[in-house]
Design a protein around this motif. Sequence first.
Motif, PDB file in Angstrom:
ATOM      1  N   ALA A 294       8.510  46.761 -37.010  1.00  0.00           N
ATOM      2  CA  ALA A 294       7.659  47.660 -36.225  1.00  0.00           C
ATOM      3  C   ALA A 294       6.265  47.803 -36.812  1.00  0.00           C
ATOM      4  O   ALA A 294       5.290  47.947 -36.074  1.00  0.00           O
ATOM      5  N   VAL A 295       6.183  47.782 -38.136  1.00  0.00           N
ATOM      6  CA  VAL A 295       4.901  48.097 -38.785  1.00  0.00           C
ATOM      7  C   VAL A 295       3.741  47.218 -38.309  1.00  0.00           C
ATOM      8  O   VAL A 295       2.677  47.738 -37.970  1.00  0.00           O
ATOM      9  N   PRO A 296       3.896  45.899 -38.234  1.00  0.00           N
ATOM     10  CA  PRO A 296       2.739  45.120 -37.764  1.00  0.00           C
ATOM     11  C   PRO A 296       2.279  45.508 -36.368  1.00  0.00           C
ATOM     12  O   PRO A 296       1.082  45.554 -36.092  1.00  0.00           O
ATOM     13  N   PHE A 297       3.242  45.823 -35.494  1.00  0.00           N
ATOM     14  CA  PHE A 297       2.846  46.243 -34.149  1.00  0.00           C
ATOM     15  C   PHE A 297       2.092  47.559 -34.187  1.00  0.00           C
ATOM     16  O   PHE A 297       1.121  47.751 -33.455  1.00  0.00           O
ATOM     17  N   TRP A 298       2.543  48.487 -35.028  1.00  0.00           N
ATOM     18  CA  TRP A 298       1.850  49.762 -35.129  1.00  0.00           C
ATOM     19  C   TRP A 298       0.417  49.571 -35.601  1.00  0.00           C
ATOM     20  O   TRP A 298      -0.514  50.199 -35.107  1.00  0.00           O
TER      21      TRP A 298
ATOM     22  N   GLY B 227       8.970  48.476 -15.412  1.00  0.00           N
ATOM     23  CA  GLY B 227       9.815  49.441 -16.111  1.00  0.00           C
ATOM     24  C   GLY B 227      11.247  48.961 -16.204  1.00  0.00           C
ATOM     25  O   GLY B 227      11.888  49.051 -17.263  1.00  0.00           O
ATOM     26  N   TYR B 228      11.748  48.428 -15.105  1.00  0.00           N
ATOM     27  CA  TYR B 228      13.130  47.948 -15.066  1.00  0.00           C
ATOM     28  C   TYR B 228      13.343  46.842 -16.089  1.00  0.00           C
ATOM     29  O   TYR B 228      14.285  46.885 -16.890  1.00  0.00           O
ATOM     30  N   VAL B 229      12.459  45.850 -16.048  1.00  0.00           N
ATOM     31  CA  VAL B 229      12.616  44.711 -16.962  1.00  0.00           C
ATOM     32  C   VAL B 229      12.426  45.165 -18.408  1.00  0.00           C
ATOM     33  O   VAL B 229      13.197  44.807 -19.297  1.00  0.00           O
ATOM     34  N   GLY B 230      11.386  45.985 -18.632  1.00  0.00           N
ATOM     35  CA  GLY B 230      11.128  46.457 -19.991  1.00  0.00           C
ATOM     36  C   GLY B 230      12.339  47.186 -20.563  1.00  0.00           C
ATOM     37  O   GLY B 230      12.737  46.955 -21.708  1.00  0.00           O
ATOM     38  N   LEU B 231      12.914  48.066 -19.750  1.00  0.00           N
ATOM     39  CA  LEU B 231      14.063  48.829 -20.234  1.00  0.00           C
ATOM     40  C   LEU B 231      15.215  47.905 -20.566  1.00  0.00           C
ATOM     41  O   LEU B 231      15.897  48.061 -21.595  1.00  0.00           O
ATOM     42  N   ASN B 232      15.467  46.925 -19.721  1.00  0.00           N
ATOM     43  CA  ASN B 232      16.602  46.056 -19.957  1.00  0.00           C
ATOM     44  C   ASN B 232      16.409  45.152 -21.157  1.00  0.00           C
ATOM     45  O   ASN B 232      17.354  44.877 -21.902  1.00  0.00           O
ATOM     46  N   VAL B 233      15.188  44.699 -21.381  1.00  0.00           N
ATOM     47  CA  VAL B 233      14.949  43.898 -22.582  1.00  0.00           C
ATOM     48  C   VAL B 233      15.134  44.764 -23.824  1.00  0.00           C
ATOM     49  O   VAL B 233      15.725  44.343 -24.819  1.00  0.00           O
TER      50      VAL B 233
ATOM     51  N   ASN C 255      12.557  49.265 -30.248  1.00  0.00           N
ATOM     52  CA  ASN C 255      13.126  49.034 -28.920  1.00  0.00           C
ATOM     53  C   ASN C 255      12.335  49.725 -27.827  1.00  0.00           C
ATOM     54  O   ASN C 255      11.924  49.106 -26.851  1.00  0.00           O
ATOM     55  N   MET C 256      12.129  51.035 -27.982  1.00  0.00           N
ATOM     56  CA  MET C 256      11.569  51.812 -26.880  1.00  0.00           C
ATOM     57  C   MET C 256      10.061  51.927 -26.885  1.00  0.00           C
ATOM     58  O   MET C 256       9.465  52.161 -25.852  1.00  0.00           O
ATOM     59  N   ALA C 257       9.461  51.838 -28.073  1.00  0.00           N
ATOM     60  CA  ALA C 257       8.015  52.045 -28.135  1.00  0.00           C
ATOM     61  C   ALA C 257       7.237  50.755 -28.298  1.00  0.00           C
ATOM     62  O   ALA C 257       6.029  50.747 -28.122  1.00  0.00           O
TER      63      ALA C 257
ATOM     64  N   LEU D 118      16.342  57.452 -40.259  1.00  0.00           N
ATOM     65  CA  LEU D 118      16.373  56.089 -40.780  1.00  0.00           C
ATOM     66  C   LEU D 118      16.302  55.082 -39.636  1.00  0.00           C
ATOM     67  O   LEU D 118      15.747  53.997 -39.783  1.00  0.00           O
ATOM     68  N   ALA D 119      16.862  55.476 -38.512  1.00  0.00           N
ATOM     69  CA  ALA D 119      16.882  54.570 -37.364  1.00  0.00           C
ATOM     70  C   ALA D 119      15.598  54.648 -36.547  1.00  0.00           C
ATOM     71  O   ALA D 119      15.493  54.010 -35.504  1.00  0.00           O
ATOM     72  N   PHE D 120      14.618  55.411 -37.032  1.00  0.00           N
ATOM     73  CA  PHE D 120      13.381  55.577 -36.279  1.00  0.00           C
ATOM     74  C   PHE D 120      12.683  54.242 -36.078  1.00  0.00           C
ATOM     75  O   PHE D 120      12.102  53.974 -35.031  1.00  0.00           O
TER      76      PHE D 120
END
Lengths: 356, 299, 306
Positions: A20-24, A147-153, A112-114, A104-106
């Motif tokens: 996640a860090v590089p994306f942030w 939204g649909y595709v994003g959520l499913n991926v 996944n979601m952000a 820890l799971a943040f």
Amino acid sequence: MHIPDGYLSPATCATMYGAAVPFWIVAGRRVKKVVRNRYVPLVAIGAAYAFLVMMFNVPIPDGTTAHAVGAVLIAVLLGPWAAVIAVSVALLIQALFFGDGGVLAFGANSFNMAIVMPLVGYVVYRAVARNMSLTSPRRAVAAGLGGYVGLNVAALFAAVEFGLQPELFTSANGTPLYAPFHLSQTIPTMALAHLTIAGGVEFVLTAGVVAYLQRANLPIMRINHRDVVDTDDELIPARPMGWRWAVVGLGVMAVLTPLGLLASGGAFGEDAPSDLDLHRYGLSSVPSGLRHYAGFWHNALFSGYGFSDDRHPVVGYLVSAAVGIIAIGLVVFAASVVVRSTRGRRNRIDLTTTAT
Amino acid sequence: MSSVAEHSAIAHHTTDELIVVENVSYSYLERFPALDDVSLTVRRGEKLALLGANGCGKSTLLKLLDGLVFPEAGRYHAFGTQVTEDNLEDEQFSRAFRSRIGFVFQNSDAQVFSPTVREEIAFGPLNMGMANDQIAQRVDDTLAMLDIADLADRAPFQLSGGQKKRVAIASVLVMNPEVLIFDEPTAALDPRTQQWLMELIVELNAAGKTIILATHDLSSLGQIADRCVVFSEEHRIVADGTPADIMADRQLLLSVNLIHDHSHVHLLEGPGGELQELTHSHDHLDGHHAHDHGGRQPL
Amino acid sequence: MTTTTPSWLIDSEIGLCPCGCIGKRKKANFVDKTIGGAASLMRRVMFADDTAAGAGLLQRIDARVKVLTLIGLLVATSLVRHVPVLAAIYLATLPIAAASRLSLSFFVKRVWLFIPIFTGIIVLPATFSFITHGHIVVPLGSWFGHRVGLTSQGLHSAALIITRVATSISLVVLLTLTTPWTKLLAALRSLRAPKMVVQVTGMAYRYLFHLLDSVSDMYVARKARTVGGATDVKQGRAFVGASAGALFGKAHALSDEVHAAMISRGYTGNAGTIDRFRLHARDAVWAGCCVGVAVAVLWWDHVIGR
């Protein structure tokens, strides 16, 4: 889709944080570059909004309600990188101040979601909405689709994260230490839930808000759609993709035809009667009808896709592909000539009749 | 700046004229006019009230005075220097300018954005680059002055409207500005807080601060203003005078939609000799009325 | 300027039917649920504020130390592989909660109600032999010739995950209920979290409640207008879309105003802070205890065996 602490091993958690860090970092830079010192209030209030969107109860047909995530909605309204930060902060507030979703799971939840969800959903949205005006109702549908595709991926990623746990983290006697379901179980289960209900809710919310804003507050849509025309009348018709792209596509497909040779068995349902594995199907002999009609057509130009002596099968496939493309091309060309000439004759008849 | 502009800037600036607005015009989104050829000069120590109906442009002028929007035409000088978007990019000029003019917004919720009251008040000085212990001292002093010391560690969403207003004012006062701008200060406040606020404004002015406020509430004018500027609904200034003169001009007030047919404005002399207003409205059945003014004579 | 009043506004409508047939109880719909959700959010926040202001053990520990020790214990919890060890950690949180003036019944309910039970339900199928292979300890007959039952591995895995989830939540709740959120943010900042992130998070939390009020207003107004039975699903969805859309409009306008307010006081994109953290002896004692517990727990886990 919030994963609590305890389902993922610390190694997985650490990996997801690392992912996640590089994306942030990229998101932070991109957003700052665009909005400069407006960044803090805009993203902060975007995060508050993202938090509240997750709280809305959306009615579904059977009388109950469900929640959406809304990450793609924020991406459509504020841009994908702003959405990454806004949803991450919303998840942080949920985890740290309200105890929903693990600490820890943040990293995994954010990934996944952000990260995955808004970025993938946004790409889909922009691809589908490429030639639509800002007020076009189809744009709202495109947003919903994103939204649909994003959520499913995102759900797929979560399913993989869950499913890998028993593969990688099991004690000596076979006890899964974290999430106990294997990939073959997590993927279908999560896919089913998200392809149907959760995906539907996400679609409804995303499309619903975009449709409302198109009607009631179009200037706000402008924030992230500066170079999109307002109404359908202003649309510049897109140039149709040239025939060169078709050649490229066909070429790629032709080159890939020998891929099938990698599989050991034959295609299902295409065996000649002599090649049937009778025992596997519980048969004692080839069925009479099958035998009768198997050699029905005797006038094939080539028997099979390879050379008669079965040498160089790859070359055989490529040659077959070329021959097939040329043959179909000739047929289509002939048909188009015929159609054009009949239409031309009909037009001439119309002209003569109206002239009188 | 060109030498001609420099020259006129120096010529305009006397130590007394803090704010000089010349022929400015401004439209939102280049389409919705908000200010039309407005000129204004404000001297040190004045208590100026901008009057006008909603949407007449007074809020926009206040934003212009605080360097939040910039005119499409005309010029704005503050403390002797022209204020432009480019100038404010310069950190030193920006710091000097922003610490000398303080703006109290109409919407206290938007102004009080920090997690706690203490952090909110410290925000301005922190941005000015003040030292931490000096900031802490000032914050404590301001908290005490506005009687909100017990709210110091509370979050804004736990405060009432009046408390938020106090915090908003504190967050501006802590920077010790020379000019204080208030946008509709008494809107949405309960009567006791309104009275407190008006007394505070008078007190600050007595201490040497220049006050500019925008309001469409006429009932407190005599107390908090010694000069009124009236905006018409066409976004221009149509009158500039003392509260007594403006209040007496009924035709003017009607034409700019500050009062309606049935309202009355009486300017009375109160017990201490100060001007007080009595604004009220009632039906006119015969076009004429007479009523008791509590023993006092209307001017 | 006069208005013409439409006739239906002047006529009187039919009132409540005297036989009382109107107003049957119905399932909570999306409007009620959202209003309820907003209200419960506020309640939790106010409750957290109250407990964080209490005079208990954890409230007195420095926020930075709490954050670090919490994360350390969380990591230790996630590394443990045996249920008894996890249970011991969980049980240790109870006296700490009590010492921090948290009502134990609330603490237990807050932790167990929902997530661990939810986890148990999810994990239940994993106890079966066809999901988790291994040694069957609770036979449940046979299915197509294969023996089916609950495996010891499956049961062990379920117990592990449930206790781990419960313990993790307990630890996080101990932190959040004993630390004012502003101190929590300041602690993160002090521990070198990016300044922007902390500032954004603080402002987001502050405006969360402001926007929440808008949401409540919209939904209560909607509820007041709802006559008769349940709303049509399509209409309901349209309302959700419209209310979420209107909320975004408000949110965006608000961000513009906040930006103006920040600029007006000299904001240029970098904000300093006035943190006032000081360490005391009790912080060192607490940190020492937590480190000791973590080490002991991991050693015990290791000793029990693979």
